[in-house]
Each structure stands twice: as structure tokens, then as C-alpha cells.
Design a protein around this motif. Structure first.
Motif, PDB file in Angstrom:
ATOM      1  N   ALA A 192      54.072  96.197  12.703  1.00 46.08           N
ATOM      2  CA  ALA A 192      54.470  96.471  11.326  1.00 46.08           C
ATOM      3  C   ALA A 192      55.887  97.025  11.309  1.00 46.08           C
ATOM      4  O   ALA A 192      56.214  97.949  12.042  1.00 46.08           O
ATOM      5  CB  ALA A 192      53.500  97.476  10.702  1.00 46.08           C
ATOM      6  N   GLY A 193      56.739  96.430  10.481  1.00 49.92           N
ATOM      7  CA  GLY A 193      58.138  96.865  10.414  1.00 49.92           C
ATOM      8  C   GLY A 193      59.051  96.087  11.314  1.00 49.92           C
ATOM      9  O   GLY A 193      60.266  96.152  11.181  1.00 49.92           O
ATOM     10  N   GLY A 194      58.492  95.362  12.280  1.00 47.33           N
ATOM     11  CA  GLY A 194      59.304  94.537  13.161  1.00 47.33           C
ATOM     12  C   GLY A 194      59.846  95.278  14.371  1.00 47.33           C
ATOM     13  O   GLY A 194      59.546  96.455  14.597  1.00 47.33           O
ATOM     14  N   ILE A 195      60.646  94.565  15.155  1.00 46.35           N
ATOM     15  CA  ILE A 195      61.234  95.102  16.380  1.00 46.35           C
ATOM     16  C   ILE A 195      62.750  94.976  16.313  1.00 46.35           C
ATOM     17  O   ILE A 195      63.277  93.932  15.946  1.00 46.35           O
ATOM     18  CB  ILE A 195      60.719  94.349  17.626  1.00 46.35           C
ATOM     19  N   ILE A 196      63.425  96.033  16.658  1.00 51.49           N
ATOM     20  CA  ILE A 196      64.878  95.996  16.825  1.00 51.49           C
ATOM     21  C   ILE A 196      65.170  96.144  18.310  1.00 51.49           C
ATOM     22  O   ILE A 196      64.721  97.115  18.945  1.00 51.49           O
ATOM     23  CB  ILE A 196      65.571  97.111  16.025  1.00 51.49           C
ATOM     24  N   ARG A 197      65.877  95.180  18.850  1.00 49.36           N
ATOM     25  CA  ARG A 197      66.237  95.225  20.264  1.00 49.36           C
ATOM     26  C   ARG A 197      67.686  95.683  20.389  1.00 49.36           C
ATOM     27  O   ARG A 197      68.563  95.188  19.691  1.00 49.36           O
ATOM     28  CB  ARG A 197      66.063  93.855  20.915  1.00 49.36           C
ATOM     29  N   MET A 198      67.923  96.637  21.281  1.00 49.89           N
ATOM     30  CA  MET A 198      69.269  97.118  21.553  1.00 49.89           C
ATOM     31  C   MET A 198      69.552  97.018  23.043  1.00 49.89           C
ATOM     32  O   MET A 198      68.642  97.177  23.873  1.00 49.89           O
ATOM     33  CB  MET A 198      69.448  98.560  21.083  1.00 49.89           C
ATOM     34  N   PHE A 199      70.825  96.770  23.373  1.00 51.20           N
ATOM     35  CA  PHE A 199      71.223  96.548  24.764  1.00 51.20           C
ATOM     36  C   PHE A 199      72.434  97.415  25.094  1.00 51.20           C
ATOM     37  O   PHE A 199      73.399  97.462  24.344  1.00 51.20           O
ATOM     38  CB  PHE A 199      71.574  95.077  24.983  1.00 51.20           C
ATOM     39  N   GLN A 200      72.348  98.086  26.237  1.00 47.92           N
ATOM     40  CA  GLN A 200      73.438  98.958  26.669  1.00 47.92           C
ATOM     41  C   GLN A 200      73.806  98.660  28.125  1.00 47.92           C
ATOM     42  O   GLN A 200      72.944  98.594  28.999  1.00 47.92           O
ATOM     43  CB  GLN A 200      73.015 100.429  26.543  1.00 47.92           C
ATOM     44  N   ALA A 201      75.102  98.435  28.374  1.00 53.84           N
ATOM     45  CA  ALA A 201      75.597  98.272  29.743  1.00 53.84           C
ATOM     46  C   ALA A 201      75.654  99.641  30.393  1.00 53.84           C
ATOM     47  O   ALA A 201      76.292 100.558  29.872  1.00 53.84           O
ATOM     48  CB  ALA A 201      76.972  97.623  29.733  1.00 53.84           C
ATOM     49  N   VAL A 202      74.995  99.785  31.529  1.00 57.27           N
ATOM     50  CA  VAL A 202      74.956 101.068  32.242  1.00 57.27           C
ATOM     51  C   VAL A 202      75.307 100.806  33.703  1.00 57.27           C
ATOM     52  O   VAL A 202      74.574 100.094  34.406  1.00 57.27           O
ATOM     53  CB  VAL A 202      73.566 101.729  32.147  1.00 57.27           C
ATOM     54  N   SER A 203      76.402 101.351  34.171  1.00 59.21           N
ATOM     55  CA  SER A 203      76.780 101.177  35.568  1.00 59.21           C
ATOM     56  C   SER A 203      76.191 102.295  36.412  1.00 59.21           C
ATOM     57  O   SER A 203      76.310 103.475  36.073  1.00 59.21           O
ATOM     58  CB  SER A 203      78.304 101.166  35.714  1.00 59.21           C
ATOM     59  N   LEU A 204      75.549 101.911  37.504  1.00 63.29           N
ATOM     60  CA  LEU A 204      74.989 102.879  38.449  1.00 63.29           C
ATOM     61  C   LEU A 204      75.852 102.956  39.703  1.00 63.29           C
ATOM     62  O   LEU A 204      75.426 103.470  40.727  1.00 63.29           O
ATOM     63  CB  LEU A 204      73.551 102.496  38.808  1.00 63.29           C
ATOM     64  N   GLU A 205      77.067 102.450  39.595  1.00 58.95           N
ATOM     65  CA  GLU A 205      78.021 102.489  40.695  1.00 58.95           C
ATOM     66  C   GLU A 205      78.843 103.768  40.570  1.00 58.95           C
ATOM     67  O   GLU A 205      79.576 103.963  39.619  1.00 58.95           O
ATOM     68  CB  GLU A 205      78.942 101.270  40.629  1.00 58.95           C
ATOM     69  N   GLY A 206      78.716 104.655  41.531  1.00 61.58           N
ATOM     70  CA  GLY A 206      79.476 105.901  41.497  1.00 61.58           C
ATOM     71  C   GLY A 206      78.611 107.092  41.128  1.00 61.58           C
ATOM     72  O   GLY A 206      78.374 107.970  41.941  1.00 61.58           O
ATOM     73  N   ASP A 207      78.124 107.146  39.889  1.00 58.29           N
ATOM     74  CA  ASP A 207      77.237 108.235  39.489  1.00 58.29           C
ATOM     75  C   ASP A 207      76.235 107.702  38.473  1.00 58.29           C
ATOM     76  O   ASP A 207      76.286 106.540  38.082  1.00 58.29           O
ATOM     77  CB  ASP A 207      78.018 109.425  38.916  1.00 58.29           C
ATOM     78  N   VAL A 208      75.333 108.567  38.054  1.00 55.64           N
ATOM     79  CA  VAL A 208      74.259 108.125  37.156  1.00 55.64           C
ATOM     80  C   VAL A 208      74.286 108.901  35.840  1.00 55.64           C
ATOM     81  O   VAL A 208      73.278 108.966  35.139  1.00 55.64           O
ATOM     82  CB  VAL A 208      72.875 108.271  37.838  1.00 55.64           C
ATOM     83  N   GLU A 209      75.436 109.467  35.493  1.00 51.61           N
ATOM     84  CA  GLU A 209      75.517 110.254  34.265  1.00 51.61           C
ATOM     85  C   GLU A 209      75.219 109.409  33.031  1.00 51.61           C
ATOM     86  O   GLU A 209      74.581 109.868  32.081  1.00 51.61           O
ATOM     87  CB  GLU A 209      76.897 110.903  34.143  1.00 51.61           C
ATOM     88  N   ALA A 210      75.697 108.152  33.022  1.00 48.19           N
ATOM     89  CA  ALA A 210      75.441 107.282  31.865  1.00 48.19           C
ATOM     90  C   ALA A 210      73.951 106.998  31.725  1.00 48.19           C
ATOM     91  O   ALA A 210      73.413 106.968  30.614  1.00 48.19           O
ATOM     92  CB  ALA A 210      76.211 105.979  32.006  1.00 48.19           C
ATOM     93  N   ALA A 211      73.277 106.806  32.854  1.00 47.09           N
ATOM     94  CA  ALA A 211      71.836 106.562  32.822  1.00 47.09           C
ATOM     95  C   ALA A 211      71.092 107.790  32.313  1.00 47.09           C
ATOM     96  O   ALA A 211      70.177 107.687  31.482  1.00 47.09           O
ATOM     97  CB  ALA A 211      71.340 106.185  34.222  1.00 47.09           C
ATOM     98  N   LYS A 212      71.482 108.959  32.776  1.00 50.27           N
ATOM     99  CA  LYS A 212      70.847 110.195  32.312  1.00 50.27           C
ATOM    100  C   LYS A 212      71.092 110.416  30.832  1.00 50.27           C
ATOM    101  O   LYS A 212      70.201 110.835  30.091  1.00 50.27           O
ATOM    102  CB  LYS A 212      71.371 111.380  33.126  1.00 50.27           C
ATOM    103  N   GLY A 213      72.316 110.117  30.379  1.00 56.38           N
ATOM    104  CA  GLY A 213      72.632 110.288  28.964  1.00 56.38           C
ATOM    105  C   GLY A 213      71.817 109.367  28.078  1.00 56.38           C
ATOM    106  O   GLY A 213      71.327 109.780  27.022  1.00 56.38           O
TER     107      GLY A 213
END
Length: 289
Positions: A192-213
Motif C-alpha cells: 500500500a502506497g507503493g515503493i520508492i527506490r533510492m540509490f547511493q554510490a558508497v566507496s569502501l576504498e580507504g575508509d567506511v565513514e560514508a557507509a556508516k553515515g
């Protein structure tokens, strides 16, 4: 031999000093010749030449112009016979702020295998800075985001997607997170209400701060989408394959696995660059292209 498609295109230029007439090409607007649909626009992601010409250039505003033009094209407000005339209102809206510093060239013609392929070629020829032979392989988040865009363009859905979605629309004011792109799936079997798909580029090269954020933001983002859009959020992170980060069981491998686990614990789907063609094909089907 496959018949080549006649195309027409305009170069979008940044002109910091109209009197001097010096400019830097910042984007390309193209379509199949005589076609009323399917026009595409792309701006550079490397603003170094603009900054060299004008240290005070408002890069954020220039980036927003790409989204504005794309929205006009997707909404069908561009004139079917005169593409340049069709986006003129966009230029007029920003004229006061930009002080005539963004201009569009005269129309040029070309023959192409396909419009997306031609757009890439035109960007290389007219817009992107020349690459020196000793330049490092493009890597990190920029490479992932570029690969995402390429696959969605090949599937013919990039122009139908929302770009740089502000998380603050769904979380709270001041949240600086921007989600690269997304769309509302057209599914008969959706919740109900449908699905919204979102996509984010996350680099795990170097550190993982973007993934944690992203993992930290996911619960609030998901709740906000349900509250504001009345839809279920399906959030996907696109990362490098492990082999591009590390070839051994070392610290880099541990960081990579930690980043993936942190996102998956918050119900974020994690896919690698090799999965992008399948993801783009799913988007094509769900957007009924």
C-alpha cells in the motif's frame, strides 16, 4: 552494419566575463534530429576549469541547472521543433542570478550509434578536461556514481529519475545528506502506497565513514519516506567489488566487510558495480520504458 542515427546538440557554456567572451563548456544538450521526445542533458562533474576561470563561481547553482533542464525535458515543456527555444524559459528563470554567464551554442549536427553513446562522446570531445596518460584510474565514489549514471542512461531511465534527493525532506532540517538518485516503482503488487527506490554510490576504498553515515540515516529516511510519500523505501548502496579494494585478508578487507555489514544491518541493499546492469534493467521494467 547498424544504421547511424542523425542527432543535433547544443553546448552549454559558462561565460564569467561576457565582455571578454572567454568560456568553458560545462554541458551538452542533445536529441535525435527532429524528435519531440528523448532529449538528454549532461553537465560536467569536474568543475576545475570553471574554478580556474572564476574562483567565485557558484558551482551548486550550476549543478542545479542540469536538474532543472532535465525536469523541463521530462515534463515535455521543451518545444518539439526548437529544442533551444524549449529550454529558454529555464535560462530566463536563472538569468538574474547568473548574470548571463550561462549561454547555449548554436545547434550542431552529428551521426551516432545511439543518443546515450553520442552524449558520452560529445562530453569527451567538448566538455571534459583532457586526460594525461599518467593519470590514475578514476576510483572511489566518483567512479561508482559515474557507472550508475551510465547504466541508467543505457536503460533509458535516467531522465525519469529524481537526482540528488535531499534527505532533509524526510529526516530533519539541516541534514546534509543527498541521495544520488531514485524513482517510484510502478508495481501492481507493491505494498500500500507503493515503493520508492533510492540509490547511493558508497566507496569502501580507504575508509567506511560514508557507509556508516548512510546506515545512521537509513531508519529516519525510511520513516520519513513513509510519512511524506506514503510509500515504502527500498534503499540500495552501490559499492566497489571487494577485489578492487583488497586482494588479501588484511585491514582493507576488514573495513570493507564492516562497511557492508553496517549498511545491511539497517536493511540497506548492497550491490556491486557488476550488478548495475541488472539494477538498471529492473528500473526500466518498473518505470515501464
Amino acid at each position: 552494419m547498424k544504421q547511424r542515427v542523425p542527432c543535433e546538440f547544443f553546448l552549454i557554456r559558462y561565460v564569467p566575463d561576457v565582455v571578454k567572451g572567454e568560456f568553458a563548456n560545462i554541458g551538452v544538450l542533445a536529441r535525435e534530429a527532429g524528435s519531440a521526445e528523448g532529449a538528454m542533458v549532461r553537465f560536467t562533474r569536474d568543475w576545475s576549469r570553471v574554478r580556474c576561470m572564476d574562483a567565485d563561481a557558484d558551482i551548486g547553482l550550476l549543478e542545479s541547472l542540469e536538474a532543472e533542464i532535465a525536469a523541463r525535458l521530462a515534463a515535455g515543456t521543451a518545444n518539439a521543433l526548437d529544442l533551444k527555444k524549449g529550454i529558454k524559459p529555464v535560462m530566463q528563470v536563472l538569468e538574474d542570478t547568473l548574470s548571463n554567464s550561462v549561454q547555449i551554442s548554436e545547434m550542431k549536427a552529428s551521426l551516432a550509434e545511439s543518443l546515450p553513446a553520442e552524449l558520452e562522446q560529445l562530453m569527451r570531445m567538448y566538455v571534459e578536461p583532457l586526460k594525461v596518460k599518467a593519470e590514475r584510474r578514476k576510483s572511489g565514489r566518483a567512479a561508482i556514481a559515474g557507472a550508475m549514471r551510465t547504466e541508467f542512461e543505457r536503460a533509458g531511465v535516467w531522465g525519469m529519475m529524481r537526482k540528488r534527493v535531499a534527505a532533509s525532506l524526510y529526516t530533519r532540517a539541516g541534514d546534509p545528506t543527498k541521495i544520488d538518485c531514485g524513482y517510484r516503482a510502478a508495481l501492481e503488487t507493491a505494498p500500500a502506497g507503493g515503493i520508492i527506490r533510492m540509490f547511493q554510490a558508497v566507496s569502501l576504498e580507504g575508509d567506511v565513514e560514508a557507509a556508516k553515515g548512510l546506515a545512521y540515516s537509513a531508519p529516519q529516511l525510511r520513516e520519513g519516506v513513509e510519512r511524506v510519500e506514503g510509500a515504502t523505501l527500498d534503499l540500495t548502496a552501490v559499492v566497489e567489488p571487494l577485489r578492487e579494494v583488497s586482494n588479501a585478508e588484511d585491514e582493507a578487507t576488514e573495513r570493507y566487510r564492516f562497511g557492508v555489514d553496517a549498511m545491511e544491518r539497517q536493511a540497506i541493499r548492497v550491490v556491486t558495480l557488476s550488478d548495475l546492469a541488472r539494477v538498471a534493467e529492473t528500473a526500466r521494467v518498473e518505470l515501464r520504458v
